[in-house]
Write an enzyme that holds these catalytic residues in place. Structure first.
Site, short mmCIF file in Angstrom:
data_model
loop_
_atom_site.label_atom_id
_atom_site.label_comp_id
_atom_site.label_asym_id
_atom_site.label_seq_id
_atom_site.Cartn_x
_atom_site.Cartn_y
_atom_site.Cartn_z
CE1 TYR A 66 -4.41 -12.99 15.80
CE2 TYR A 66 -2.11 -13.01 15.15
CZ TYR A 66 -3.09 -12.75 16.08
OH TYR A 66 -2.74 -12.23 17.32
CG HIS A 95 -5.46 -16.01 21.08
ND1 HIS A 95 -5.53 -16.16 19.72
CD2 HIS A 95 -5.35 -14.68 21.28
CE1 HIS A 95 -5.47 -14.96 19.14
NE2 HIS A 95 -5.37 -14.06 20.06
CB SER A 142 -2.21 -3.23 20.22
OG SER A 142 -3.08 -4.17 19.62
N PRO A 143 1.50 -2.57 20.14
CG PRO A 143 3.58 -3.05 19.16
CD PRO A 143 2.18 -3.60 19.34
CG LEU A 144 3.33 0.89 16.70
CD1 LEU A 144 3.70 0.70 15.24
CD2 LEU A 144 4.16 2.01 17.31
N GLY A 199 -2.67 -0.39 18.04
CA GLY A 199 -3.59 -1.25 17.30
C GLY A 199 -3.70 -0.91 15.82
N GLY A 250 -1.25 5.47 12.99
CA GLY A 250 -1.01 6.81 12.42
C GLY A 250 -1.29 7.90 13.43
N1 LIG Z 1 -2.79 -11.76 21.86
C1 LIG Z 1 -3.77 -11.00 21.41
O1 LIG Z 1 -4.92 -11.08 21.88
C2 LIG Z 1 -3.46 -10.02 20.31
C3 LIG Z 1 -4.38 -9.01 19.98
C4 LIG Z 1 -4.04 -8.10 18.97
C5 LIG Z 1 -2.81 -8.23 18.33
N2 LIG Z 1 -1.94 -9.24 18.66
C6 LIG Z 1 -0.62 -9.40 18.01
O2 LIG Z 1 0.11 -8.21 18.18
C7 LIG Z 1 0.51 -7.71 16.90
C8 LIG Z 1 0.58 -6.20 16.92
O3 LIG Z 1 -0.64 -5.61 17.28
P1 LIG Z 1 -1.61 -4.90 16.23
O4 LIG Z 1 -1.28 -5.37 14.84
O5 LIG Z 1 -2.96 -5.06 16.77
O6 LIG Z 1 -1.30 -3.36 16.37
P2 LIG Z 1 -0.02 -2.40 16.28
O7 LIG Z 1 1.21 -3.19 16.18
O8 LIG Z 1 -0.16 -1.44 17.38
O9 LIG Z 1 -0.32 -1.61 14.93
C9 LIG Z 1 -0.23 -2.25 13.69
C10 LIG Z 1 -0.35 -1.23 12.58
O10 LIG Z 1 0.65 -0.26 12.71
C11 LIG Z 1 1.17 0.10 11.46
N3 LIG Z 1 2.63 0.27 11.65
C12 LIG Z 1 3.50 -0.70 12.04
N4 LIG Z 1 4.73 -0.20 12.19
C13 LIG Z 1 4.65 1.12 11.87
C14 LIG Z 1 5.60 2.18 11.85
N5 LIG Z 1 6.87 1.97 12.20
N6 LIG Z 1 5.16 3.41 11.49
C15 LIG Z 1 3.86 3.63 11.17
N7 LIG Z 1 2.91 2.66 11.19
C16 LIG Z 1 3.31 1.42 11.54
C17 LIG Z 1 0.90 -1.04 10.51
O11 LIG Z 1 0.48 -0.50 9.27
P3 LIG Z 1 0.47 -1.34 7.89
O12 LIG Z 1 -0.56 -2.41 8.08
O13 LIG Z 1 0.06 -0.31 6.90
O14 LIG Z 1 1.82 -1.92 7.65
C18 LIG Z 1 -0.14 -1.88 11.23
O15 LIG Z 1 -1.37 -1.93 10.58
C19 LIG Z 1 -0.53 -8.30 15.93
O16 LIG Z 1 -0.09 -8.27 14.60
C20 LIG Z 1 -0.71 -9.67 16.50
O17 LIG Z 1 0.35 -10.51 16.08
C21 LIG Z 1 -2.26 -10.11 19.65
#
Ligand SMILES: NC(=O)c1ccc[n+]([C@@H]2O[C@H](COP(=O)([O-])OP(=O)(O)OC[C@H]3O[C@@H](n4cnc5c(N)ncnc54)[C@H](OP(=O)(O)O)[C@@H]3O)[C@@H](O)[C@H]2O)c1
Length: 281
Positions: free
Chosen positions: A55, A125, A203-205, A207, A212
């Site tokens: 990261y 990973h 990516s529970p939201l 990604g 939004g």
């Molecule tokens: N293992 C893998 O291959 C892999 C791949 C992808 C991700 N991941 C991990 O999973 C984590 C989560 O996935 P992700 O970051 O891809 O996507 P995500 O959690 O689906 O979405 C993240 C985005 O959602 C916004 N957000 C968070 N909480 C919110 C809320 N309550 N209301 C409105 N918007 C909200 C954030 O905005 P702001 O930035 O503006 O705060 C952030 O940019 C990553 O951070 C990483 O640690 C792992």
């Protein structure tokens, strides 16, 4: 925030963790803002931070996210940090490197970056198709024996890979993509439930940059309005109620985002709400 067991590890964590990736990739905030975001997470009851050595923006700054986390966690030794190894960032690309010698180097670099003697949860990973899966997992088993890793986790895997790895070393967690719109890992989730393995949906939201848009979904908006919560909180509450082994790790670069996500822990969805959201995908 309510707590959940991290699989069979005996470690208990806040049931909403935080994904720290947005703090270190394109569009990232300043380091001090990133540290403030992590502190906001701790204030909201988050005790599990998800990261990876990859990261960062590119090769020369591998470990960026782990170093920011280490700075933020000085004086907070009990926060569980789950990191990953097995990916590299040549010129900013995401590529796999699961060679055992490279995984050992990566784990040792993560220990230094995180300023810890052992990594509570170390996740492979993504399977590197150039390296037999059992060889990469075998190296993680070695690192565990040496005490550098306490628990081994997997990411981006199939049920077959989970079985293969679990026969080599006890697997504590699986991190695959899952959210209201992506149910492709349901079989993996069910197998985790049977084996008592934690499931950390990434990516529970939906990604980075897409969270939004969740508000545009009618069913999520209806459920959210009924509870006076945001559609994003409804999406996280759905995941939490889907399975007792689920520990979502919503990403955040801003404190308000993770504080809001943590609020999903106090939401109780009805059976009707769950049926509606089950149909939303
Ligand atoms: N293992 C893998 O291959 C892999 C791949 C992808 C991700 N991941 C991990 O999973 C984590 C989560 O996935 P992700 O970051 O891809 O996507 P995500 O959690 O689906 O979405 C993240 C985005 O959602 C916004 N957000 C968070 N909480 C919110 C809320 N309550 N209301 C409105 N918007 C909200 C954030 O905005 P702001 O930035 O503006 O705060 C952030 O940019 C990553 O951070 C990483 O640690 C792992």
């Amino acid at each position: 925030m309510k707590k959940r067991d991290l699989g069979n590890t005996g470690v208990s964590v806040g049931e909403i963790g935080m994904g720290c990736m947005p703090i270190s990739v394109t569009g990232r905030p300043s380091e001090s803002e990133g540290i403030r975001t992590i502190h906001a997470a701790l204030e909201a009851g988050v005790t599990l931070l998800d990261t990876a050595d990859s990261y960062c923006l590119e090769t020369s700054e591998m470990g960026h996210n782990e170093r920011v986390i280490a700075k933020a966690l000085r004086g907070h030794p009990n926060i569980v940090v789950a990191t990953k190894g097995g990916m590299i960032r040549p010129e900013g690309r995401w590529e796999c490197d699961g060679r055992p010698e490279r995984l050992r180097e990566a784990c040792e670099a993560s220990l230094r970056a995180l300023e810890r003697d052992a990594i509570t949860l170390y996740q492979y990973h993504r399977h590197d198709p150039k390296v037999p899966f059992a060889e990469s997992i075998g190296l993680l088993a070695e690192l565990r024996k040496e005490g550098k890793i306490v628990h081994v986790g997997l990411s981006n895997i199939t049920v077959e890979q989970l079985e293969e790895a679990n026969a080599i070393v006890p697997i504590a967690s699986v991190q695959n993509r899952m959210n209201v719109f992506d149910r492709s890992s349901m079989k993996v989730l069910k197998r985790c439930e049977e084996l008592g393995i934690a499931f950390l949906p990434y990516s529970p939201l939906n990604g980075m940059g897409k969270a939004g848009q969740i508000g545009e979904n009618d069913l999520l908006s209806r459920v959210a309005a009924e509870h006076g919560i945001s559609p994003q909180q409804a999406a996280l509450a759905w995941l939490l109620q889907l399975s007792p082994v689920m520990i979502p790790i919503p990403g955040a670069s801003r404190g308000v985002s993770i504080a809001s996500s943590a609020g999903a822990s106090s939401v109780t969805l009805s059976h009707e709400n769950m049926d509606l959201l089950n149909a939303a995908g």
